[in-house]
Design an enzyme around this catalytic site. Structure first.
Site, PDB file in Angstrom:
ATOM      1  N   LYS A 134      -2.502  48.747  19.920  1.00  0.00           N
ATOM      2  CA  LYS A 134      -1.187  48.211  20.300  1.00  0.00           C
ATOM      3  C   LYS A 134      -1.296  46.696  20.518  1.00  0.00           C
ATOM      4  O   LYS A 134      -2.331  46.210  20.977  1.00  0.00           O
ATOM      5  CB  LYS A 134      -0.746  48.926  21.592  1.00  0.00           C
ATOM      6  CG  LYS A 134       0.608  48.544  22.156  1.00  0.00           C
ATOM      7  CD  LYS A 134       1.042  49.567  23.214  1.00  0.00           C
ATOM      8  CE  LYS A 134       2.357  49.232  23.877  1.00  0.00           C
ATOM      9  NZ  LYS A 134       2.267  48.198  24.899  1.00  0.00           N
ATOM     10  N   SER A 156       3.759  45.039  18.708  1.00  0.00           N
ATOM     11  CA  SER A 156       4.267  44.773  20.061  1.00  0.00           C
ATOM     12  C   SER A 156       3.831  43.400  20.525  1.00  0.00           C
ATOM     13  O   SER A 156       2.689  42.986  20.267  1.00  0.00           O
ATOM     14  CB  SER A 156       3.709  45.839  21.018  1.00  0.00           C
ATOM     15  OG  SER A 156       4.026  45.529  22.359  1.00  0.00           O
ATOM     16  N   HIS A 158       4.242  42.948  23.790  1.00  0.00           N
ATOM     17  CA  HIS A 158       4.188  43.328  25.202  1.00  0.00           C
ATOM     18  C   HIS A 158       5.474  42.905  25.931  1.00  0.00           C
ATOM     19  O   HIS A 158       5.451  42.504  27.094  1.00  0.00           O
ATOM     20  CB  HIS A 158       2.961  42.711  25.874  1.00  0.00           C
ATOM     21  CG  HIS A 158       2.246  43.640  26.809  1.00  0.00           C
ATOM     22  ND1 HIS A 158       1.091  44.288  26.482  1.00  0.00           N
ATOM     23  CD2 HIS A 158       2.547  44.053  28.063  1.00  0.00           C
ATOM     24  CE1 HIS A 158       0.700  45.045  27.491  1.00  0.00           C
ATOM     25  NE2 HIS A 158       1.563  44.922  28.473  1.00  0.00           N
ATOM     26  N   ARG A 161       5.504  39.570  27.593  1.00  0.00           N
ATOM     27  CA  ARG A 161       4.835  39.389  28.874  1.00  0.00           C
ATOM     28  C   ARG A 161       3.385  38.937  28.718  1.00  0.00           C
ATOM     29  O   ARG A 161       2.705  38.679  29.702  1.00  0.00           O
ATOM     30  CB  ARG A 161       4.900  40.690  29.694  1.00  0.00           C
ATOM     31  CG  ARG A 161       6.325  41.104  30.026  1.00  0.00           C
ATOM     32  CD  ARG A 161       6.388  42.529  30.537  1.00  0.00           C
ATOM     33  NE  ARG A 161       6.044  42.629  31.929  1.00  0.00           N
ATOM     34  CZ  ARG A 161       5.046  43.367  32.424  1.00  0.00           C
ATOM     35  NH1 ARG A 161       4.266  44.037  31.613  1.00  0.00           N
ATOM     36  NH2 ARG A 161       4.825  43.424  33.706  1.00  0.00           N
ATOM     37  N   ASP A 189       7.675  48.292  19.411  1.00  0.00           N
ATOM     38  CA  ASP A 189       8.530  48.206  20.596  1.00  0.00           C
ATOM     39  C   ASP A 189       9.112  46.807  20.689  1.00  0.00           C
ATOM     40  O   ASP A 189       8.751  45.909  19.927  1.00  0.00           O
ATOM     41  CB  ASP A 189       7.798  48.630  21.881  1.00  0.00           C
ATOM     42  CG  ASP A 189       6.676  47.694  22.287  1.00  0.00           C
ATOM     43  OD1 ASP A 189       6.690  46.493  21.921  1.00  0.00           O
ATOM     44  OD2 ASP A 189       5.768  48.160  23.007  1.00  0.00           O
ATOM     45  N   GLY A 190      10.012  46.626  21.640  1.00  0.00           N
ATOM     46  CA  GLY A 190      10.628  45.315  21.834  1.00  0.00           C
ATOM     47  C   GLY A 190      12.099  45.449  22.202  1.00  0.00           C
ATOM     48  O   GLY A 190      12.972  45.466  21.338  1.00  0.00           O
TER      49      GLY A 190
HETATM   50  C1  FMN Z   1       6.008  47.392  34.220  1.00  0.00           C
HETATM   51  C2  FMN Z   1       5.343  47.410  32.895  1.00  0.00           C
HETATM   52  C3  FMN Z   1       4.047  47.930  32.787  1.00  0.00           C
HETATM   53  C4  FMN Z   1       3.425  47.986  31.538  1.00  0.00           C
HETATM   54  N1  FMN Z   1       2.174  48.523  31.439  1.00  0.00           N
HETATM   55  C5  FMN Z   1       1.620  48.697  30.229  1.00  0.00           C
HETATM   56  C6  FMN Z   1       0.374  49.350  30.082  1.00  0.00           C
HETATM   57  O1  FMN Z   1      -0.258  49.750  31.050  1.00  0.00           O
HETATM   58  N2  FMN Z   1      -0.130  49.524  28.830  1.00  0.00           N
HETATM   59  C7  FMN Z   1       0.536  49.077  27.712  1.00  0.00           C
HETATM   60  O2  FMN Z   1       0.067  49.280  26.593  1.00  0.00           O
HETATM   61  N3  FMN Z   1       1.708  48.420  27.829  1.00  0.00           N
HETATM   62  C8  FMN Z   1       2.259  48.229  29.033  1.00  0.00           C
HETATM   63  N4  FMN Z   1       3.472  47.592  29.136  1.00  0.00           N
HETATM   64  C9  FMN Z   1       4.141  47.106  27.913  1.00  0.00           C
HETATM   65  C10 FMN Z   1       5.071  48.155  27.309  1.00  0.00           C
HETATM   66  O3  FMN Z   1       4.352  49.282  26.838  1.00  0.00           O
HETATM   67  C11 FMN Z   1       5.877  47.578  26.132  1.00  0.00           C
HETATM   68  O4  FMN Z   1       4.977  47.136  25.138  1.00  0.00           O
HETATM   69  C12 FMN Z   1       6.765  46.401  26.521  1.00  0.00           C
HETATM   70  O5  FMN Z   1       7.356  46.575  27.797  1.00  0.00           O
HETATM   71  C13 FMN Z   1       7.859  46.153  25.462  1.00  0.00           C
HETATM   72  O6  FMN Z   1       8.803  47.190  25.451  1.00  0.00           O
HETATM   73  P1  FMN Z   1      10.243  46.997  26.186  1.00  0.00           P
HETATM   74  O7  FMN Z   1      10.796  45.705  25.658  1.00  0.00           O
HETATM   75  O8  FMN Z   1      11.035  48.208  25.761  1.00  0.00           O
HETATM   76  O9  FMN Z   1       9.987  46.942  27.654  1.00  0.00           O
HETATM   77  C14 FMN Z   1       4.095  47.497  30.387  1.00  0.00           C
HETATM   78  C15 FMN Z   1       5.388  46.969  30.494  1.00  0.00           C
HETATM   79  C16 FMN Z   1       6.019  46.919  31.730  1.00  0.00           C
HETATM   80  C17 FMN Z   1       7.421  46.368  31.813  1.00  0.00           C
END
Ligand code: FMN
Length: 265
Positions: A134, A156, A158, A161, A189-190
């Protein structure tokens, strides 16, 4: 249903501490399973092994169908967690390689590292479950993952972040899909919020999408019922979008249904 939960965790240090990790796993996985899709459980770099074991225990107790997201820890620590995840009966594993780039990840006495190609191969070999890397954002990274034997990749950034100013995943996905050319499973994702977002990512070539923050909010707003509500909302909106674009099944969704700005094959 081509949308599942993205791995998220750390209810105390990421989400304000309203829910325990156990309540959060029950909300995400219970709600997703109720809506007919997969939940997800995080490894949690801020947590000791015991907390990870507790999350897996919750999965096992309820027989949830879920994926587990591991952190790019030291090889032996990843492999230890792989074995525990396999025992919990999960469907697939992800490792967010991009997490190694977050300085904060190396706090609390736990270590992450950028992975070499040889290390990726070692991890694929060690995993009895399909393993997806990922945090993939370029075609050459996708190629490396395929050559390492990965079952799939998760495109992704992230949720922005890890590093601000990286491109959005929709901007990089089509070229990555072209490079992969069916050789491995592609998730993305995103900021998925609506069923139309799912259709757009699938139209650009993703096999499946993941939603992170909206599921986190749904869990905090309404536990498993809130999560199921959000998942069903996505499903219903996707169904409407498919009707309006002439797709009778998910496999009928294709690139002619979206305009990709500046894309040259
Ligand atoms: C609170 C939080 C904790 C996360 N923890 C992880 C994690 O432990 N492992 C991981 O692969 N991604 C983690 N992510 C990233 C998410 O899996 C995802 O890639 C990211 O939030 C983008 O998707 P979204 O825009 O729908 O939030 C985390 C994201 C958030 C917001």
């Amino acid at each position: 249903m081509p949308v599942i939960a993205a791995p998220t965790g750390g209810t105390t240090y990421n989400m304000g501490g309203k829910l325990t990790e156990e309540e959060f796993v029950n909300a995400i996985c219970g709600g997703c399973n109720k809506a007919g899709t997969l939940g997800a459980v995080a490894d949690g770099i801020g947590d000791p092994l015991l907390v990870y074991e507790k999350r897996l225990q919750t999965l096992k107790e309820h027989g949830y169908k879920a994926i587990v997201g591991l952190k790019p820890r030291l090889q032996k620590d990843i492999i230890e967690r792989m074995r525990l995840a396999e025992e919990a009966g999960i469907i697939a594993l992800t490792i967010d390689l991009d997490s190694a780039g977050r300085a904060a990840r190396a706090t609390k006495g736990q270590t992450v590292e950028p992975k070499t190609f040889e290390q990726l191969k070692e991890l694929v070999k060690a995993s009895k479950l399909p393993l997806l890397f990922k945090g993939i954002m370029t075609p050459d990274e996708a190629e490396l993952c395929i050559n390492a034997g990965a079952a799939g990749i998760v495109v992704s950034n992230h949720g922005g972040r890890t590093l601000a100013d990286t491109p959005g995943t929709a901007a990089v996905l089509p070229r990555i899909v072209d490079k992969v050319n069916g050789r491995c499973f592609v998730m993305v994702d995103g900021t998925l919020a609506r069923g139309t977002d799912v259709e757009k990512y699938v139209a650009m070539g993703a096999n499946c999408t993941l939603a992170g923050r909206h599921f986190v909010r749904a869990a905090h707003g309404g536990l498993a019922d809130g999560v199921a509500l959000f998942a069903n909302k996505m499903k219903n909106e996707l169904a409407v979008a498919m009707v309006l674009t002439g797709a009778q099944a998910v496999k009928d969704i294709n690139r002619s249904m979206v305009v990709i700005p500046d894309y040259k094959a």
